[in-house]
Design a protein around this motif. Structure first.
Motif, PDB file in Angstrom:
ATOM      1  N   THR A 117      -0.344  -4.873  -2.502  1.00 55.54           N
ATOM      2  CA  THR A 117       1.010  -5.046  -1.966  1.00 55.54           C
ATOM      3  C   THR A 117       1.415  -3.848  -1.118  1.00 55.54           C
ATOM      4  O   THR A 117       1.992  -4.001  -0.026  1.00 55.54           O
ATOM      5  CB  THR A 117       2.011  -5.244  -3.114  1.00 55.54           C
ATOM      6  OG1 THR A 117       1.634  -6.374  -3.896  1.00 55.54           O
ATOM      7  CG2 THR A 117       3.420  -5.461  -2.571  1.00 55.54           C
ATOM      8  N   LEU A 118       1.118  -2.638  -1.610  1.00 55.99           N
ATOM      9  CA  LEU A 118       1.441  -1.441  -0.838  1.00 55.99           C
ATOM     10  C   LEU A 118       0.675  -1.407   0.471  1.00 55.99           C
ATOM     11  O   LEU A 118       1.222  -1.031   1.517  1.00 55.99           O
ATOM     12  CB  LEU A 118       1.129  -0.195  -1.665  1.00 55.99           C
ATOM     13  CG  LEU A 118       2.050   0.082  -2.852  1.00 55.99           C
ATOM     14  CD1 LEU A 118       1.543   1.275  -3.649  1.00 55.99           C
ATOM     15  CD2 LEU A 118       3.475   0.339  -2.372  1.00 55.99           C
ATOM     16  N   ILE A 119      -0.607  -1.793   0.422  1.00 57.77           N
ATOM     17  CA  ILE A 119      -1.407  -1.810   1.650  1.00 57.77           C
ATOM     18  C   ILE A 119      -0.856  -2.851   2.633  1.00 57.77           C
ATOM     19  O   ILE A 119      -0.701  -2.578   3.828  1.00 57.77           O
ATOM     20  CB  ILE A 119      -2.886  -2.108   1.320  1.00 57.77           C
ATOM     21  CG1 ILE A 119      -3.500  -0.950   0.539  1.00 57.77           C
ATOM     22  CG2 ILE A 119      -3.685  -2.361   2.593  1.00 57.77           C
ATOM     23  CD1 ILE A 119      -4.905  -1.226   0.029  1.00 57.77           C
ATOM     24  N   GLY A 120      -0.542  -4.030   2.122  1.00 56.57           N
ATOM     25  CA  GLY A 120      -0.065  -5.098   2.991  1.00 56.57           C
ATOM     26  C   GLY A 120       1.264  -4.789   3.653  1.00 56.57           C
ATOM     27  O   GLY A 120       1.483  -5.141   4.822  1.00 56.57           O
ATOM     28  N   HIS A 121       2.164  -4.122   2.933  1.00 59.52           N
ATOM     29  CA  HIS A 121       3.496  -3.858   3.475  1.00 59.52           C
ATOM     30  C   HIS A 121       3.619  -2.498   4.151  1.00 59.52           C
ATOM     31  O   HIS A 121       4.551  -2.297   4.944  1.00 59.52           O
ATOM     32  CB  HIS A 121       4.544  -3.944   2.365  1.00 59.52           C
ATOM     33  CG  HIS A 121       4.817  -5.328   1.886  1.00 59.52           C
ATOM     34  ND1 HIS A 121       4.005  -5.978   0.969  1.00 59.52           N
ATOM     35  CD2 HIS A 121       5.802  -6.215   2.189  1.00 59.52           C
ATOM     36  CE1 HIS A 121       4.480  -7.182   0.719  1.00 59.52           C
ATOM     37  NE2 HIS A 121       5.573  -7.355   1.448  1.00 59.52           N
ATOM     38  N   GLY A 122       2.714  -1.563   3.822  1.00 65.90           N
ATOM     39  CA  GLY A 122       2.908  -0.206   4.314  1.00 65.90           C
ATOM     40  C   GLY A 122       1.968   0.253   5.391  1.00 65.90           C
ATOM     41  O   GLY A 122       2.377   0.954   6.320  1.00 65.90           O
TER      42      GLY A 122
END
Length: 277
Positions: free
Chosen positions: A35-40
């Protein structure tokens, strides 16, 4: 034969439960990282590291928050780690079986379990109110109160694992006790003590509540320890709650940077301290 089958069945059940719970925990960790990779990661560019936080609708980055987090974390570690290591050394080497040692352990356990917001409120009352304003120094002191009990516990445990035969052999050669501790015990427990310091850094790097009462925030670039300072945790908190889409993106970028910086730091330390075979 029935007893053997029963033990084998119990062993299989326990192994299955252990593997299942491990996979359950890894699933949520992988989901969090994904999730962090996808959004950040899609919003990371050079402006994130070179420009300060922007006004609503403007362009900018996180340079002031990144530098501020590094400063506050460094202050908290530089204050808390030495105190924790020295206190843990006392408990491991001098406080065995003593009432004072037992008392120190009790209060250390209380401090270890204290909510971070209470520590921030305590530092606010003692330092911020006395100074009359928020400051990076107050934030570092609040974070050091989180680092100290963690390093006390880990240092004591790591030094207690060093066999007493090493101490006795060195004492038999006439080596002073302080040299036994610094030259033998510390070296034997070095990897555990350093790991404790890294765990302390990881513990305070994402703390928000203590900084709300102490360092507060700063929309401008500042390195003054006696003034309010920007930091990633509070920036993430404020930007995530804002109605502006560009601030939401920066909040995800800040969360990505904190998480993967700590992950990379832990991996690096484990590689450096890995014993040679």
């Amino acid at each position: 034969m029935n007893l053997y089958r029963r033990r084998k069945l119990v062993n299989r059940f326990n192994m299955t439960a252990a593997v299942a719970t491990t996979l359950f925990g890894l699933f949520w960790l992988a989901w969090l990282l994904w999730t962090l990779i996808g959004h950040g990661i899609g919003y990371i560019d050079w402006s994130v590291f070179t420009q300060p936080t922007p006004p609503p609708g403007g362009s900018g980055g996180l340079s002031n928050a990144i530098v501020g987090s590094l400063i506050v974390t460094a202050v908290g570690t530089l204050i808390g780690a030495p105190i924790g290591i020295l206190a843990g050394t006392y408990l491991a080497e001098y406080g065995r079986g003593h009432k004072i040692g037992a008392l120190v352990r009790f209060f250390n356990d209380v401090l270890l379990s204290a909510p971070s917001i209470i520590l921030g409120l305590f530092v606010y009352e003692i330092i911020v109110v006395s100074m009359g304003h928020f400051s990076a120094l107050a934030g570092g002191i609040a974070l050091s109160l989180i680092v100290i009990p963690l390093n006390v516990r880990i240092t004591e445990n790591m030094m207690a694992l060093v066999p007493d035969t090493l101490r006795e052999a060195a004492a038999a050669l006439g080596i002073p006790r302080w040299k036994i501790i610094t030259r033998i015990v510390y070296r034997a427990a070095l990897s555990g003590i350093v790991t404790g310091i890294i765990l302390g850094v990881a513990r305070i790097a994402g703390e928000t509540a203590p900084l709300l009462f102490t360092a507060l925030n700063n929309n401008f670039f500042s390195t003054d320890l006696l003034q309010p300072i920007a930091n990633l945790p509070i920036m993430i908190f404020q930007f995530a709650l804002s109605p502006y889409e560009d601030w939401h993106h920066l909040a995800w970028v800040g969360a990505f940077l904190i998480t993967f910086a700590i992950l990379a730091l832990n991996i690096l330390v484990r590689l450096v301290l890995r014993p040679n075979k």
